[in-house]
Design a protein around this motif. Sequence first.
Motif, short mmCIF file in Angstrom:
data_model
loop_
_atom_site.label_atom_id
_atom_site.label_comp_id
_atom_site.label_asym_id
_atom_site.label_seq_id
_atom_site.Cartn_x
_atom_site.Cartn_y
_atom_site.Cartn_z
N ALA A 1 -21.86 43.97 28.22
CA ALA A 1 -21.34 42.60 28.05
C ALA A 1 -21.75 41.71 29.23
O ALA A 1 -22.01 40.52 29.06
CB ALA A 1 -19.82 42.65 27.90
N ASP A 2 -21.80 42.31 30.41
CA ASP A 2 -22.22 41.57 31.62
C ASP A 2 -23.64 41.02 31.49
O ASP A 2 -23.92 39.91 31.90
CB ASP A 2 -22.18 42.51 32.84
CG ASP A 2 -20.95 42.25 33.70
OD1 ASP A 2 -20.08 41.46 33.27
OD2 ASP A 2 -20.87 42.86 34.79
N PHE A 3 -24.53 41.85 30.92
CA PHE A 3 -25.90 41.37 30.68
C PHE A 3 -25.84 40.13 29.78
O PHE A 3 -26.50 39.13 30.05
CB PHE A 3 -26.73 42.45 29.97
CG PHE A 3 -27.24 43.55 30.87
CD1 PHE A 3 -28.09 43.27 31.92
CD2 PHE A 3 -26.87 44.87 30.64
CE1 PHE A 3 -28.57 44.29 32.73
CE2 PHE A 3 -27.34 45.90 31.45
CZ PHE A 3 -28.19 45.61 32.51
N GLU A 4 -25.05 40.26 28.71
CA GLU A 4 -25.01 39.15 27.75
C GLU A 4 -24.43 37.89 28.36
O GLU A 4 -24.86 36.78 28.05
CB GLU A 4 -24.29 39.61 26.48
CG GLU A 4 -25.23 40.50 25.66
CD GLU A 4 -24.55 41.46 24.68
OE1 GLU A 4 -23.32 41.38 24.54
OE2 GLU A 4 -25.28 42.28 24.08
N GLN A 5 -23.50 38.08 29.26
CA GLN A 5 -22.95 36.92 29.98
C GLN A 5 -24.02 36.21 30.80
O GLN A 5 -23.90 35.03 31.08
CB GLN A 5 -21.85 37.40 30.92
CG GLN A 5 -20.48 37.45 30.27
CD GLN A 5 -19.41 37.18 31.29
OE1 GLN A 5 -19.42 37.77 32.38
NE2 GLN A 5 -18.49 36.28 30.98
N ASN B 1 -26.91 35.78 29.69
CA ASN B 1 -27.89 35.36 28.67
C ASN B 1 -29.03 36.36 28.53
O ASN B 1 -30.15 35.97 28.17
CB ASN B 1 -28.51 34.00 29.02
CG ASN B 1 -27.64 32.88 28.53
OD1 ASN B 1 -27.13 32.95 27.40
ND2 ASN B 1 -27.45 31.88 29.36
N ILE B 2 -28.77 37.62 28.85
CA ILE B 2 -29.80 38.65 28.70
C ILE B 2 -29.60 39.34 27.35
O ILE B 2 -28.52 39.88 27.08
CB ILE B 2 -29.74 39.67 29.86
CG1 ILE B 2 -29.99 38.96 31.20
CG2 ILE B 2 -30.73 40.80 29.63
CD1 ILE B 2 -29.59 39.77 32.41
N ASN B 3 -30.61 39.27 26.52
CA ASN B 3 -30.57 39.85 25.19
C ASN B 3 -30.67 41.38 25.29
O ASN B 3 -31.61 41.90 25.89
CB ASN B 3 -31.74 39.27 24.38
CG ASN B 3 -31.72 39.70 22.93
OD1 ASN B 3 -31.35 40.83 22.61
ND2 ASN B 3 -32.11 38.79 22.05
N THR B 4 -29.70 42.10 24.71
CA THR B 4 -29.67 43.57 24.82
C THR B 4 -30.00 44.27 23.50
O THR B 4 -29.72 45.46 23.35
CB THR B 4 -28.30 44.05 25.34
OG1 THR B 4 -27.30 43.61 24.41
CG2 THR B 4 -28.01 43.52 26.72
N GLU B 5 -30.58 43.52 22.56
CA GLU B 5 -30.93 44.15 21.28
C GLU B 5 -31.85 45.36 21.49
O GLU B 5 -31.77 46.34 20.75
CB GLU B 5 -31.62 43.12 20.37
CG GLU B 5 -31.76 43.60 18.92
CD GLU B 5 -32.62 42.65 18.08
OE1 GLU B 5 -32.76 41.46 18.46
OE2 GLU B 5 -33.18 43.12 17.07
N GLY B 6 -32.71 45.28 22.50
CA GLY B 6 -33.66 46.37 22.78
C GLY B 6 -33.10 47.45 23.71
O GLY B 6 -33.83 48.33 24.15
N LEU B 7 -31.80 47.37 24.01
CA LEU B 7 -31.17 48.41 24.85
C LEU B 7 -30.64 49.51 23.93
O LEU B 7 -29.63 49.35 23.25
CB LEU B 7 -30.03 47.81 25.68
CG LEU B 7 -29.24 48.78 26.57
CD1 LEU B 7 -30.12 49.38 27.67
CD2 LEU B 7 -28.03 48.09 27.19
N GLN B 8 -31.35 50.62 23.87
CA GLN B 8 -30.95 51.73 23.01
C GLN B 8 -29.79 52.50 23.65
O GLN B 8 -29.85 52.83 24.82
CB GLN B 8 -32.12 52.71 22.80
CG GLN B 8 -33.39 52.07 22.28
CD GLN B 8 -34.57 53.03 22.35
OE1 GLN B 8 -34.43 54.24 22.13
NE2 GLN B 8 -35.75 52.50 22.67
N VAL B 9 -28.77 52.78 22.86
CA VAL B 9 -27.65 53.61 23.34
C VAL B 9 -27.69 54.93 22.58
O VAL B 9 -27.54 54.96 21.36
CB VAL B 9 -26.29 52.91 23.12
CG1 VAL B 9 -25.15 53.77 23.68
CG2 VAL B 9 -26.28 51.52 23.76
N LYS B 10 -27.94 56.03 23.27
CA LYS B 10 -28.11 57.34 22.64
C LYS B 10 -26.76 58.08 22.56
O LYS B 10 -26.24 58.50 23.60
CB LYS B 10 -29.10 58.19 23.44
CG LYS B 10 -30.50 57.63 23.50
CD LYS B 10 -31.28 58.00 22.25
CE LYS B 10 -32.72 57.50 22.34
NZ LYS B 10 -33.47 57.72 21.12
N PRO B 11 -26.24 58.27 21.35
CA PRO B 11 -24.95 58.96 21.22
C PRO B 11 -25.04 60.40 21.73
O PRO B 11 -26.05 61.08 21.51
CB PRO B 11 -24.68 58.95 19.72
CG PRO B 11 -25.68 58.02 19.11
CD PRO B 11 -26.83 57.94 20.04
N GLY B 12 -24.03 60.81 22.46
CA GLY B 12 -23.96 62.19 22.95
C GLY B 12 -24.89 62.50 24.10
O GLY B 12 -24.99 63.64 24.54
#
Lengths: 306, 306
Positions: free
Chosen positions: B59-63, B65-76
């Motif tokens: 959320a801090d990135f987005e605050q 104005n940094i787009n995080t669509e390309g930030l992959q979150v790997k479950p587990g």
Amino acid sequence: MSLLVIGTVAFDTIETPFGKTDKIVGGAATYASLAASYFYNQVKIVAVVGDDFPKEEIADFEQHNINTEGLQVKPGEKSFFWSGRYHNDMNSRDTLITELNVLADFDPIIPESYQDCEYLMLGNLTPQVQQTVIKRMHKRPKLIVMDTMNFWMDIALDDLLETIKLVDVLTINDAEARQLSGEYSLVKAAHKILTIGPKYLIIKKGEHGALLFHEDKVFSAPALPLAEVFDPTGAGDTFAGGFIGYLAKVGTINFNNMKNAIIFGSALASFCVEKFGTEKIKNLTAEEVSGRVQEFVNLAQFEIVL
Amino acid sequence: MSLLVIGTVAFDTIETPFGKTDKIVGGAATYASLAASYFYNQVKIVAVVGDDFPKEEIADFEQHNINTEGLQVKPGEKSFFWSGRYHNDMNSRDTLITELNVLADFDPIIPESYQDCEYLMLGNLTPQVQQTVIKRMHKRPKLIVMDTMNFWMDIALDDLLETIKLVDVLTINDAEARQLSGEYSLVKAAHKILTIGPKYLIIKKGEHGALLFHEDKVFSAPALPLAEVFDPTGAGDTFAGGFIGYLAKVGTINFNNMKNAIIFGSALASFCVEKFGTEKIKNLTAEEVSGRVQEFVNLAQFEIVL
């Protein structure tokens, strides 16, 4: 009005990764007075040599308008001799030989004709001798610049601190600033050293340029990135001589002129390292000097409108 | 039009002479994107984290104005983790722990919405992954800036050289420039490296500033002399992010704008080292940034009329 330079006039033999010299002329006063002579035509030296010192070399000083009345020639004695070998990085060196000779009991006599001195350059030498020169001036010069080195911090710290108290500008390198202050941060080191007495401190960083500290102001001067550093001997003395020579020429001491003086000093030092000994800085034209200063302007200047 | 930043988003624990952190957020893409966000509002990141990475940090990135669509979150899976200890001089450090985790098989997927990228910042990462990103762009960005480090010179030199060929600007430190070129002189090193492919080379010298090389031109930027360097982690990434962010803002690539970009990048880097991790560069005001840039102007500018 004149600029008095005190320091060694001596012989060096120098080994670098590029070669090895025979005995050549060196010494702090040699480099500093030659450098200053490019900006100011009333340079006078106080130094001592033995009668082994070539007369043609003394004539060379005079060709550069450097007054040698204060250059004592000791009959039957030998000139100061230093021999050193630089490591591959050109930043560190080993001293191979130091023969004090005439320097062992050097009494710096100031000729009466030198008492008009307004600018005093104390080249690297025993702090006691540097101090004696200050005390022998009938009138305190308008500007006293002092160069020194770690050697005196190791063996004559009390004398050194007493002498530093008396000067306007101190020039030392970054390692020496750290040693003298006991502070690693150069900002903290500078502020501590300025409390000893000098109004200005110049920290020389070799290939990384120089920092000028005064009150709460700081100026960072670049060094010219060079493809080849041939021989660093005398670069610091050349810097200091160019620095004070430029200030003697402009005649007004303030932070802006000091900044420019550092650029002019750095320009001359960048020539010095391009050849062995004084070879390069003995034979510069005014065009070469101003061309080199222009290179520094191009190197450091940017335009930001905020 | 946008600025794409690729690099690590990770956890660090850091020990300096001033203290020790818990696991805090770090990583090249973190520092670079935050820095760029002060100049440009279309910053987008490509990176990978595990599901241990806090949502508030995203959320801090987005605050910013940094787009995080390309930030992959790997479950587990777990995020990349680095732990290091700085020596007293703050210039050298020991790596205590490196856990690759999600980074081991990072496949940098570029969201379709990122294909408008004009400015590409390749933060320090496997050269193979950096190269994949370039190849996955449908259209070559107008400017590609690449940061790397000695580690890849040691273990993946061929990949590294292939990637360097493809970029416009390479940023490395002085020791790395010497290692990559086999030349001690930074001038010779720079000219050799420029023949590999990049049009611009930035050599970062830490507390001694940075050099920009382009064709036969060179620019020397100072570093701000600081009383205290608290934590150098991320300073190089912050520098690179500020550099490309400023260029994205001005939109024209030339030597003069590059010079200014280096000053803006250096200003942000000087904030970065004043606190642990991203603490300082997460919370800067526009006034603080322009005030710091003004300090650089005061530090470096002089006026010489030849």
